[in-house]
Each structure stands twice: as structure tokens, then as C-alpha cells.
Scaffold this motif. Structure first.
Motif, PDB file in Angstrom:
ATOM      1  N   GLY A   1      45.841 -16.420  -4.699  1.00 46.98           N
ATOM      2  CA  GLY A   1      47.162 -15.986  -4.269  1.00 46.98           C
ATOM      3  C   GLY A   1      47.498 -14.560  -4.660  1.00 46.98           C
ATOM      4  N   LEU A   2      46.618 -13.914  -5.410  1.00 45.42           N
ATOM      5  CA  LEU A   2      46.926 -12.554  -5.869  1.00 45.42           C
ATOM      6  C   LEU A   2      46.298 -11.498  -4.957  1.00 45.42           C
ATOM      7  CD1 LEU A   2      46.547 -12.832  -9.758  1.00 45.42           C
ATOM      8  CD2 LEU A   2      48.532 -13.290  -8.303  1.00 45.42           C
ATOM      9  N   SER A   3      47.000 -10.396  -4.809  1.00 45.69           N
ATOM     10  CA  SER A   3      46.513  -9.280  -3.997  1.00 45.69           C
ATOM     11  C   SER A   3      45.726  -8.314  -4.870  1.00 45.69           C
ATOM     12  CB  SER A   3      47.691  -8.559  -3.363  1.00 45.69           C
ATOM     13  OG  SER A   3      48.416  -7.879  -4.377  1.00 45.69           O
ATOM     14  N   ARG A   4      45.186  -7.292  -4.231  1.00 49.94           N
ATOM     15  CA  ARG A   4      44.392  -6.286  -4.955  1.00 49.94           C
ATOM     16  C   ARG A   4      45.184  -5.660  -6.084  1.00 49.94           C
ATOM     17  NH1 ARG A   4      42.530  -1.577  -1.947  1.00 49.94           N
ATOM     18  NH2 ARG A   4      40.971  -1.402  -3.577  1.00 49.94           N
ATOM     19  N   THR A   5      46.413  -5.346  -5.814  1.00 55.26           N
ATOM     20  CA  THR A   5      47.184  -4.650  -6.837  1.00 55.26           C
ATOM     21  C   THR A   5      47.647  -5.617  -7.934  1.00 55.26           C
ATOM     22  OG1 THR A   5      49.074  -4.881  -5.369  1.00 55.26           O
ATOM     23  CG2 THR A   5      47.962  -2.770  -5.364  1.00 55.26           C
ATOM     24  N   GLU A   6      47.747  -6.891  -7.596  1.00 55.01           N
ATOM     25  CA  GLU A   6      48.248  -7.847  -8.586  1.00 55.01           C
ATOM     26  C   GLU A   6      47.190  -8.303  -9.587  1.00 55.01           C
ATOM     27  OE1 GLU A   6      51.732  -9.992  -5.880  1.00 55.01           O
ATOM     28  OE2 GLU A   6      49.650 -10.663  -5.729  1.00 55.01           O
ATOM     29  N   VAL A   7      45.907  -8.244  -9.190  1.00 55.43           N
ATOM     30  CA  VAL A   7      44.889  -8.809 -10.083  1.00 55.43           C
ATOM     31  C   VAL A   7      44.711  -7.999 -11.360  1.00 55.43           C
ATOM     32  CG1 VAL A   7      43.591  -9.979  -8.273  1.00 55.43           C
ATOM     33  CG2 VAL A   7      42.986  -7.631  -8.911  1.00 55.43           C
ATOM     34  N   ALA A   8      45.004  -6.702 -11.292  1.00 57.50           N
ATOM     35  CA  ALA A   8      44.725  -5.855 -12.457  1.00 57.50           C
ATOM     36  C   ALA A   8      45.410  -6.387 -13.711  1.00 57.50           C
ATOM     37  CB  ALA A   8      45.161  -4.418 -12.175  1.00 57.50           C
ATOM     38  N   GLY A   9      46.646  -6.855 -13.548  1.00 55.17           N
ATOM     39  CA  GLY A   9      47.406  -7.329 -14.694  1.00 55.17           C
ATOM     40  C   GLY A   9      46.827  -8.568 -15.356  1.00 55.17           C
ATOM     41  N   ARG A  10      45.945  -9.283 -14.647  1.00 59.73           N
ATOM     42  CA  ARG A  10      45.427 -10.539 -15.204  1.00 59.73           C
ATOM     43  C   ARG A  10      44.264 -10.345 -16.167  1.00 59.73           C
ATOM     44  NH1 ARG A  10      47.654 -15.149 -12.885  1.00 59.73           N
ATOM     45  NH2 ARG A  10      49.536 -14.428 -11.813  1.00 59.73           N
ATOM     46  N   GLN A  11      43.649  -9.190 -16.125  1.00 58.59           N
ATOM     47  CA  GLN A  11      42.552  -8.899 -17.064  1.00 58.59           C
ATOM     48  C   GLN A  11      41.454  -9.956 -17.033  1.00 58.59           C
ATOM     49  OE1 GLN A  11      42.695  -6.105 -19.806  1.00 58.59           O
ATOM     50  NE2 GLN A  11      43.685  -5.371 -17.960  1.00 58.59           N
ATOM     51  N   ALA A  12      41.144 -10.474 -15.839  1.00 56.49           N
ATOM     52  CA  ALA A  12      40.056 -11.463 -15.743  1.00 56.49           C
ATOM     53  C   ALA A  12      38.756 -10.808 -16.199  1.00 56.49           C
ATOM     54  CB  ALA A  12      39.939 -11.970 -14.316  1.00 56.49           C
TER      55      ALA A  12
ATOM     56  N   MET B   1      38.137  -7.144 -14.568  1.00 56.28           N
ATOM     57  CA  MET B   1      38.448  -6.917 -13.159  1.00 56.28           C
ATOM     58  C   MET B   1      39.708  -6.074 -13.006  1.00 56.28           C
ATOM     59  SD  MET B   1      38.931  -9.884 -10.327  1.00 56.28           S
ATOM     60  CE  MET B   1      39.656  -9.574  -8.713  1.00 56.28           C
ATOM     61  N   THR B   2      39.592  -5.046 -12.183  1.00 56.99           N
ATOM     62  CA  THR B   2      40.745  -4.169 -11.948  1.00 56.99           C
ATOM     63  C   THR B   2      41.237  -4.252 -10.510  1.00 56.99           C
ATOM     64  OG1 THR B   2      39.237  -2.365 -11.412  1.00 56.99           O
ATOM     65  CG2 THR B   2      40.012  -2.505 -13.694  1.00 56.99           C
ATOM     66  N   SER B   3      40.369  -4.764  -9.627  1.00 59.47           N
ATOM     67  CA  SER B   3      40.720  -4.811  -8.213  1.00 59.47           C
ATOM     68  C   SER B   3      39.656  -5.664  -7.517  1.00 59.47           C
ATOM     69  CB  SER B   3      40.741  -3.396  -7.631  1.00 59.47           C
ATOM     70  OG  SER B   3      41.040  -3.423  -6.263  1.00 59.47           O
ATOM     71  N   PHE B   4      39.682  -5.719  -6.217  1.00 58.37           N
ATOM     72  CA  PHE B   4      38.566  -6.319  -5.483  1.00 58.37           C
ATOM     73  C   PHE B   4      38.481  -5.663  -4.124  1.00 58.37           C
ATOM     74  CE2 PHE B   4      42.224  -8.953  -4.406  1.00 58.37           C
ATOM     75  CZ  PHE B   4      42.089  -9.189  -3.049  1.00 58.37           C
ATOM     76  N   ILE B   5      37.328  -5.791  -3.512  1.00 58.40           N
ATOM     77  CA  ILE B   5      37.175  -5.300  -2.141  1.00 58.40           C
ATOM     78  C   ILE B   5      36.737  -6.474  -1.274  1.00 58.40           C
ATOM     79  CG2 ILE B   5      36.609  -2.951  -2.885  1.00 58.40           C
ATOM     80  CD1 ILE B   5      33.797  -4.647  -1.350  1.00 58.40           C
ATOM     81  N   THR B   6      37.035  -6.371   0.004  1.00 59.06           N
ATOM     82  CA  THR B   6      36.610  -7.410   0.943  1.00 59.06           C
ATOM     83  C   THR B   6      35.529  -6.851   1.861  1.00 59.06           C
ATOM     84  OG1 THR B   6      38.319  -6.792   2.531  1.00 59.06           O
ATOM     85  CG2 THR B   6      38.883  -8.493   0.922  1.00 59.06           C
ATOM     86  N   THR B   7      34.786  -7.741   2.489  1.00 55.19           N
ATOM     87  CA  THR B   7      33.767  -7.331   3.453  1.00 55.19           C
ATOM     88  C   THR B   7      33.955  -8.144   4.733  1.00 55.19           C
ATOM     89  OG1 THR B   7      32.096  -8.992   2.918  1.00 55.19           O
ATOM     90  CG2 THR B   7      32.128  -7.008   1.551  1.00 55.19           C
ATOM     91  N   MET B   8      33.347  -7.693   5.806  1.00 59.67           N
ATOM     92  CA  MET B   8      33.473  -8.420   7.058  1.00 59.67           C
ATOM     93  C   MET B   8      32.189  -8.336   7.860  1.00 59.67           C
ATOM     94  SD  MET B   8      36.820  -8.429   9.335  1.00 59.67           S
ATOM     95  CE  MET B   8      37.673  -8.879   7.822  1.00 59.67           C
ATOM     96  N   PHE B   9      31.240  -9.161   7.493  1.00 61.93           N
ATOM     97  CA  PHE B   9      29.944  -9.158   8.184  1.00 61.93           C
ATOM     98  C   PHE B   9      29.927 -10.201   9.290  1.00 61.93           C
ATOM     99  CE2 PHE B   9      28.991  -7.177   4.150  1.00 61.93           C
ATOM    100  CZ  PHE B   9      28.233  -6.109   4.554  1.00 61.93           C
TER     101      PHE B   9
END
Lengths: 424, 424
Positions: free
Chosen positions: A20-31, A416-424
Motif C-alpha cells: 500500500g505504500l508509494s515510492r515516497t512513502e517507503v523511505a520512512g519505513r527503513q525496511a 530501502m529508500t525507494s523502489f522502481i518498477t519495470t514493464m517487460f
């Protein structure tokens, strides 16, 4: 638009706590990878390496006087495309009509399809995009009269408001696509001119990446480039290029220095634009491109003047799930997770949770003897226990990237500070 | 729920004219591969072959007296899982904790994770699912004391309302996971019993698919199965299985007849349940599994009594984009589109649009000499022109399926009737 994407159960490699978290929201979770937050295996991107590689390429291009139209097939990632755009790329290179459609959705305004456009479904797809947006700049390759006729006929039926931009592809004997001789290239260029009501000849293209980066590969690439330059001269002298810029483009990710070196020697009354198409530089690797870059440094030691070279940004981490015999270990990664077309993955990092403070370079030997769909069988002297984590480097990022729909981006502590998506 | 999925620009292999349409809506559009409606390349599934294969496997299982818990990793497709459920499968087999999470979202109520569950992130993921639904039946493998301890400790911390079901995995020397001897398996089984507050020993598992389907592979698989049966006897005699059914499971997609043959001989006072785990039968192929099935027919000719065997359901179609030299052709498919781990794709069908009424078996020779990310270089005597379409058969469906997020399902005239999605 990509910031709206959120992590969910569909994406392997992410903990449920981030759903449920977006790219900008994940940074705060420090996963944290090292604290066991992630399911295994997981492919991660190192933020510092990605940023370094983008800057490195920009410095290289400035030094040699070329542009880049990076091949997007490597990552097929809108977030990485955005970083490349910010770095001032000339456009993005595509391999298929489907790529063109996807790039358009991502807002790419200039696309070089480094391929022939042949089937009716593919041609229709591109013409649709051209009709939709008069600002969309598109270029593709031709290497035969038949292919040229197909494009011209389709463009004529559509009554496009502007000509389709094509480049003649020059190939090499027993190579891939592309005309096999200067005379064939000149003849095809002349033929394109006869279709100038709907086609515009914008330049000449090669893919020297059909040759290896070692042995006599560089010499073969030089010969191919020399042939290309002869063709360019002939077509230019004949006045067959359409008005405006003339695009001269080549460049996989191994021999791009040779493209830059030979193509930047050309002067077509200032009308030339030299475009490299390397795609893998942004990710680099621990195999193929390490060797290729070492070869570049040998060819032109001055490359070190622009600073340290590209760094591997991609690692795949797995857990040791079984140590069934002395000297044998099975890790939880397989053909579904890593590329295996160039080399098998190489174990680089060893981390024992609750014992090690940080991953340490793997000591002893450890090599993959067999890769199953979801398991890697390994042998070696490394001291491994069930539950240990191993970080693998890969060779040829294209075939690892396509196995992940999203990848966590981590800092140098594997948080983890962010994530990227791919579309193959 | 899967009927709500619609085709959009994210999916390669589909024409724009179908964007926005659901599975049930596409049938009316009569999109035709042979009429050039599809972008190239495209991987298609033949509806008739899928349905035939499912019925064939059901007849086989009835004939031998075994159940099936198909490995879902082959297709990772909710629509195909649904067809398998309708055919009465016992459960679905998973390879990773992530698979378990995905299967649960798809409503699968009984999952055999044919793997060890080791990392904290993976264990947490499965325990979450068990906590959420008391009706969820889950089984996984153990092959070490360390792994057993990890599972037991995690289950204890969670205070699960029911024990975690485990099977001891028996392996083979220089094989994959699994204990390496009957004595080790018996000792591990006894150890699991000491953790009976949180673990329940439900059976014994092997994966005989580590052996090839030819040469001495079948004999090695028989030896492995015999060892497994000895272990089963010992554990049974020791009273170490938990109350209730005892699961005996093996079975890749090549030697499953041997599993059925040897395991169905066991009688544990009627408590045994024999479970095969083949995954590829639903798709079959034009390579590995053709050879494996021929070997099965040689081992047990009576298999023909249940009717014609499995048929290849998966084909990848591409267009000839270049014929640069006599005897050479380049097709628009590559490593991004087809598996290449077992064998390279084989050209089966040749179709010349506007000339041929139907695809015809390719005449002359044609073989792939090099597969790039998006191109196949081919040589041979086949009479190919730019724009011809070629249908390729593949070997090992798992590594082709994972390259497509959705596949059109077609009738025997290559007209699309539906589509399936995947989630790798």
C-alpha cells in the motif's frame, strides 16, 4: 504519474509491511535487507551506483562529443527513464513496437526504434502514436526494399501529416540485421529517396555489439564502423539524406568507445549528430560489462581522466536453505530470479544475520554448479550455514531485470529508500 | 475476480483494439493472429491443447490411483489454476513464500510449499497467512535440524492455533536439497517429533526431477524412490508420522510415471496419500517434455490406453524482419520472449500473409544460431521472405511463460477467444 504506484502482493521481493505504500512513502519505513525484512530472493538496486553511473556516462559523452539515446530495453523502468531524462539524454531507444507504445505512455517524446518495423500490427501501433501526437519524434530502421515498401505503403494509406523518419541499417556478414555491403546500403538509401513523399532518410545505423568485447571483436567493430563511414560518405555525396540533421548511431554497451571514436571524426558540414545507444551503463554488472570496461580502459587509458568507471548497481540476494553435504549449499534463487545467459551469478557477499555487523566479501570458493527454476546448487570451500544470506552479482543486467516487476532501491547499508518498477 | 482484468498498454502481445476489454469481452472481437492483428512477437496458448492436457492428466491419475498437487510455478496464472481446480486437483504446489502469498490471493486453500522455509521474512509471510485463515492448509519441507529449529521457534513465538505441517525431504548425493541418507531422514523425522507442540510430520517428499529423463536418469530416480520408501517404512514403524493422512509426494514433469508406479505400492494401513506435483503437463512443449513423454511410453506402453498424450499448447510467433543473405533470416523474437535454457526454440509453422490460407509445417531447414534479447538469427534452406510469420515451439514452458504478463488463448484457427494472465 509513477509516484502513484504502490507496493502490493503482486510484487515479489517486498515485505507485506510495505503493501500500500508509494515510492515516497517507503523511505520512512527503513525496511532493511540485513535485518531480514525482505522475502528471499530479492533483487536490489544500489542508489549510489545508479546515480554514479548516470553521471559517469554524461561525463563520457561530454568528453567525446556525442549524444546518447539509451536503450530502454535494459531496464524498461519509467523511474530509471526519468533519471536518464534528467541527465539530458537525446531520446530513448526501443527494440519493439510494444516498447514504443509503453515509452509513449511514459511520456517519452523522441524514440529511436533500433529495429525494422515489419508486421502490420506493429506498423499500425506506431502510426497510431504518430497520428495522436504531432510532437512525437520517431525513427526506425530499414534494411531491405521489401521492408521499406511495407513502411511506405502503410504510411501512404494513413496519409500521415509528416514523413516517417528512417535510418538505413548497415550490418555485417553472418551478423544480425542490416545490409551486408556499402553498395547495398547506398542502393537502399537511393530507394528510400524514391519514397520521399512518406519516408525521410535521417541517417545510418549499426549495431557493433554483435561482436565480442575481447579477441578480435574490437577490430571487427572498427571494420564495421569504417564501412558505415564509407556508406555515410556515399549517401551524403549523393544528396540522399533528408534535409536537417544526419544521425549516425551505433553502440551497444561494450564497444561504445569505438563508436564514439570513429563516428565523431565525421563532418557532414556540421549536420551530423553522433548518437550512442548503450543501455546497460546505468546498471553495469559483475561480469560481461566489467570485462568490457577493462577492455575500454586498455584501449583508451584516458578514460580514467573522467573519474572512476561504472559500478554494479544490481545485486540479487538469497538465503542458504540447505547445506546437505560438506562443501555443498543450496541458495534460494534460480532461473526465475537471475540471468544466466552470459555467465552464472557470482557470490560476492556473505552475511550471517545476528552475527555479522555488515556483509563481508565472501571468503573461500563458491560457485553455482546448477541453476534450477528456483534453486541454485553451489559447491566450494566457503563456510556457509542454513540461514546465511549471500549477495550475488550478475552478468548482463537485461536478463535479470526482466525477472522482477519492481526492485527495491537501497542505500549503502541495504536500507530501502525507494523502489522502481519495470514493464517487460 | 480474474474476469475483471482487462487488456491494456502494459501487456505486450496484444493489439490496441482490445485495450479495455475483459476475458469474456475479447471473444466477440475475433482478433486473428493470421490476419496480422497482433504485434510481434506474441506467445499464444491453444485452448484445445490446454483442455486436452488437463483431461489427460486426470485420466492418468485415475488409472494409477494418485492425486496431483500441480506445481503452479510453471504458469503462475490464476486462470489456469482455476481450470486445474475444476479438474479436482488436491492442492497447488509452490516454490517460494511469495508464491504462497500470491496463491492465497487467488483463493487456493491447500498449498504444498515444495521447499524449505528459512529466512525470517519468508517464515513471517507464511505465518501471517496461517493466522489470517484457520481454513488454510499449508505444508512445507524440512531437510535439516537448523531449518526445523527456525520453523519451530517462529511458530512458537506466534502461538499458532495449529501445528505447522512439514514433510521431510529426501534428496540424493550431489543433488539438490534433501537429506542424503535414510538414517539422516529418520533422525530428522525423530527430531521433528520432539517439536510436536508446533510441528506435525505429515509425510516424506522427494524431487526425482533432478535426474534426466534419458540415459540412466530413470534408474537413478527409481533408486531415489526406493530409498524414500525405506525411509517411509522406518518413520512409520517408529510411529513418527503425525495422526491422520501420510503424504508421499514426488514428481517433476518427466518421471512422474515412476513416482506413481513406486509410491502407489505403499500401504500404510490405508493412511497414505500419493501426490504427484507435475506442473508442465498443462502446457507441455515441443522439446524436453516431448522426449520425456516418449520415454514414458517406452517404459509403460499401457499409457496409450488412456488416449493420446499431452499436446504442446504454447507457441511463440514472430515475423521475419530481415533476410540479409541467402540462407539467413532474422525473426523478431529473442531472450525476452522465449525460454532458451533447455533447447532453443524450434520453427514449426510457416505462414505467408495474403498468400497462405493457413500456417503450413515449415519445409526445408531452419535453426536458430544466435538468440539476442529481441532477435533470433536463423540459418537454413527454408524459403523465407520479409514479412513471413513463423510459429516457434519451445522447450521447458516455465522459462517462456515467465516472459509474458498475459497470453492470448486462441482456437485452432488462431483466433483469440480469451486470455490468461501471469504473475511472476
Amino acid at each position: 504519474m509513477h509516484d502513484a504506484v504502490t507496493i502490493d502482493w503482486r510484487l515479489k521481493g517486498f515485505p507485506a509491511s510495505l503493501h500500500g505504500l508509494s515510492r515516497t512513502e517507503v523511505a520512512g519505513r527503513q525496511a532493511s535487507l540485513l535485518e531480514g525484512d525482505f522475502p528471499m530472493p530479492v533483487a536490489i538496486l544500489k542508489d549510489s551506483a545508479i546515480r554514479h553511473n548516470i553521471l559517469w556516462m554524461r561525463a563520457f559523452l561530454e568528453a567525446v562529443g556525442a549524444d546518447i539515446c539509451p536503450h530502454g530495453k535494459t531496464t524498461m523502468s519509467p523511474e530509471l527513464f526519468a533519471l536518464q531524462k534528467d541527465a539530458g539524454v537525446w531520446g530513448m531507444t526501443a527494440a519493439t513496437a510494444h516498447h514504443v507504445r509503453v515509452y509513449r505512455q511514459w511520456g517519452v517524446t523522441r524514440i529511436l526504434l533500433a529495429n525494422q518495423l515489419v508486421s502490420p500490427g506493429d506498423i499500425a501501433l506506431v502510426l497510431d502514436e504518430l497520428e495522436k501526437d504531432p510532437g512525437f519524434e520517431f525513427f526506425c530502421l530499414v534494411d531491405s526494399i521489401e521492408g521499406t515498401d511495407r513502411l511506405a505503403a502503410a504510411a501512404r494509406r494513413r496519409q500521415l501529416s509528416r514523413p516517417l523518419n528512417v535510418l538505413v541499417e548497415m550490418g555485417a556478414a553472418r551478423g544480425r540485421t542490416g545490409v551486408r555491403s556499402i553498395s547495398a546500403g547506398a542502393a537502399l538509401s537511393a530507394y528510400v529517396v524514391t519514397q520521399r513523399d512518406v519516408l525521410a532518410l535521417r541517417g545510418i545505423e549499426i549495431f557493433e555489439g554483435i561482436f565480442p568485447s575481447d579477441a578480435d571483436g574490437p577490430d571487427q567493430a572498427r571494420a564495421m564502423l569504417s564501412g558505415m563511414l564509407e556508406l555515410v560518405s556515399e549517401v551524403y555525396a549523393a544528396g540522399h539524406f533528408a534535409d536537417g540533421e544526419i544521425l549516425l548511431t551505433g553502440g551497444g554497451s561494450s564497444l561504445f568507445d569505438l563508436c564514439a571514436e570513429l563516428l565523431t571524426r565525421v563532418d557532414l558540414a556540421g549536420r551530423q549528430r553522433i548518437i550512442l545507444r548503450s543501455g546497460c551503463y546505468i546498471v553495469h554488472d559483475h561480469g560481461t560489462y566489467v570485462r568490457a570496461f577493462e577492455a575500454i580502459r586498455e584501449r583508451r587509458p584516458d578514460i580514467d581522466l573522467i573519474g572512476p568507471g561504472p559500478r554494479a548497481a544490481l545485486e540479487v540476494w538469497a538465503v542458504i536453505q540447505s547445506v546437505p553435504e560438506q562443501g555443498e549449499a543450496i541458495a534460494s534463487l534460480g532461473k526465475r530470479d537471475v540471468g544466466f545467459d552470459a555467465d552464472l551469478p557470482v557470490a560476492i557477499w556473505h552475511y550471517r544475520p545476528l552475527v555479522d555487523a555488515r556483509p563481508r566479501p565472501l571468503t573461500g570458493t563458491l560457485s553455482i554448479t546448477k541453476l534450477y527454476d528456483q534453486h541454485a546448487c553451489m559447491v566450494g570451500s566457503a563456510d556457509l550455514e542454513v540461514g546465511d544470506m549471500v549477495g550475488f552479482g550478475i552478468s548482463h543486467p537485461c536478463t535479470t531485470f526482466d525477472k522482477w516487476r519492481a526492485l527495491p532501491v537501497v542505500d549503502d547499508d541495504y536500507v530501502m529508500t525507494s523502489f522502481i518498477t519495470t514493464m517487460f
